[in-house]
Write a protein that holds these residues in place. Structure first.
Motif, PDB file in Angstrom:
ATOM      1  N   GLU A  60       0.827  -1.195   0.000  1.00 60.16           N
ATOM      2  CA  GLU A  60       0.000   0.000   0.000  1.00 60.16           C
ATOM      3  C   GLU A  60       0.864   1.248   0.000  1.00 60.16           C
ATOM      4  OE1 GLU A  60      -3.381   1.785   2.959  1.00 60.16           O
ATOM      5  OE2 GLU A  60      -3.683  -0.197   2.110  1.00 60.16           O
ATOM      6  N   SER A  61       0.527   2.195  -0.884  1.00 59.69           N
ATOM      7  CA  SER A  61       1.270   3.444  -0.973  1.00 59.69           C
ATOM      8  C   SER A  61       0.822   4.404   0.119  1.00 59.69           C
ATOM      9  CB  SER A  61       1.050   4.083  -2.342  1.00 59.69           C
ATOM     10  OG  SER A  61      -0.288   4.566  -2.449  1.00 59.69           O
ATOM     11  N   GLU A  62       1.571   5.511   0.279  1.00 60.12           N
ATOM     12  CA  GLU A  62       1.185   6.517   1.264  1.00 60.12           C
ATOM     13  C   GLU A  62      -0.154   7.152   0.917  1.00 60.12           C
ATOM     14  OE1 GLU A  62       4.293   9.336   1.703  1.00 60.12           O
ATOM     15  OE2 GLU A  62       5.740   7.879   2.507  1.00 60.12           O
ATOM     16  N   ASP A  67      -1.269  -2.082  -4.434  1.00 58.76           N
ATOM     17  CA  ASP A  67      -0.658  -2.668  -5.626  1.00 58.76           C
ATOM     18  C   ASP A  67      -0.363  -4.137  -5.343  1.00 58.76           C
ATOM     19  OD1 ASP A  67       0.679  -2.427  -8.296  1.00 58.76           O
ATOM     20  OD2 ASP A  67       2.413  -3.032  -7.095  1.00 58.76           O
TER      21      ASP A  67
END
Length: 260
Positions: A60-62, A67
Motif C-alpha cells: 500500500e502506498s502513502e 498494488d
C-alpha cells in the motif's frame, strides 16, 4: 433548546436501554477492548477459489493505493482458474487506483477485525455453548449477513432464520479468536433455486501491534442449485505475513513491525 433537550433525552434512553442489552461478560469485554488501528504497508496472502490458489503480495502506498504482485506460482505456469483469479485481482487493483469517488482505502488494516460488525450480526440474544480447546464459545442466530446494508431481503431473511453462528473468545487473553456462520438446513428462496450449504468462517490471531485480534484467515462456501444446475463454490484467504506501516504525522504511534 428544545431540540437539545430531546437529543439529551434520547441519549439517556439509549444508554438506559443499552445497559440491559449487554452480552455475556467475557464476550462483551472482548468486543469492547480498545485496539490500535495500524495500516499495513505490506501483506502476503494466499487466495484460493475451490482447489486453485495463488500467493500474492499487497503493498500500500502513502496515498492509500494498493498494488498487487504475484508471488506464486510463476505467471507462465498459471492454470486457467488461477489466471482468472489473478486477472480479477489485477482488475480490482486498477479500478481502485482509477476511482475518484472512493474516500476510503481499500487496503488491509486493523479493520480486518470489526467488533461493531460482529455486534450488528449477533444482536443481544447470545448464549454460552461450551468451553473447548481454551476457547469460550457463544452461539446466536444471526440478524444480518456480513457486509450487508439495510434490512435483509426475503431471501436473506430465510437464510438467516436457518443459520447458526458462533463467536469464539480466547479464554487466556480475552480476545475474539473466531467468528463462524453456518446454514443448518436447506433453504429454497424461490422455485428455481435451493441453497444447501453456506459457511462464513473468520479466524483471528493476537497481534501485538494491533494489541488485539488481527485477521488470520477467512473461508466462504455456498452450495446448492439454480436453474437445474448444481454449484459448490469455495473461497479462502490466508494472511501469511504482515508488515505494519510507520505512523503518519499526527497519528497514533505504532512501531513498524512484522506479524506472522
Amino acid at each position: 433548546m428544545v431540540r437539545s433537550l430531546m437529543l439529551g433525552a434520547c441519549a439517556a434512553l439509549f444508554s438506559a436501554t443499552s445497559a440491559f442489552a449487554l452480552l455475556p461478560e467475557p464476550l462483551e469485554q472482548a468486543l469492547s477492548a480498545p485496539i490500535n488501528e495500524p495500516v499495513a504497508a505490506r501483506v502476503d496472502m494466499r487466495i484460493g477459489v475451490n482447489n486453485d490458489r495463488i500467493m500474492v503480495r499487497m503493498v500500500e502506498s502513502e496515498a492509500g493505493e494498493s498494488d498487487y504482485t504475484l508471488l506464486a506460482p510463476p505467471e507462465d505456469t498459471l492454470n486457467e482458474a488461477q489466471r482468472e483469479l489473478w486477472v480479477d485481482l489485477s482488475d480490482d487493483d486498477e479500478s481502485d487506483e482509477s476511482s475518484e469517488d472512493s474516500d476510503e482505502s481499500s487496503g488491509f488494516g486493523a479493520e480486518g477485525f470489526d467488533p461493531e460488525e460482529i455486534r450488528r450480526i449477533i444482536g443481544d440474544d447470545v448464549r454460552f455453548l461450551r468451553e473447548e480447546d481454551g476457547r469460550l464459545i457463544y452461539g446466536f442466530v444471526p440478524l444480518a449477513m456480513p457486509d450487508s446494508e439495510g434490512e435483509p431481503d426475503r431471501t436473506e431473511q430465510r437464510m438467516l432464520e436457518a443459520m447458526q453462528g458462533e463467536v469464539h473468545v480466547n479464554a487466556a487473553n480475552g480476545h475474539v479468536q473466531a467468528f463462524h456462520l453456518r446454514l443448518e438446513e436447506s433453504v429454497k428462496p424461490n422455485f428455481a433455486a435451493r441453497i444447501d450449504g453456506f459457511q462464513f468462517l473468520q479466524d483471528f490471531v493476537f497481534d501485538e501491534t494491533v494489541n488485539g485480534p488481527r485477521l488470520a484467515g477467512m473461508h466462504f462456501n455456498i452450495a446448492g442449485s439454480a436453474a437445474f444446475q448444481s454449484f459448490d463454490e469455495n473461497m479462502t484467504i490466508e494472511i501469511l505475513d504482515v508488515e505494519w506501516a510507520a505512523p503518519t504525522a499526527g497519528g497514533s504511534v505504532v512501531e513498524a513491525t512484522e506479524s506472522h
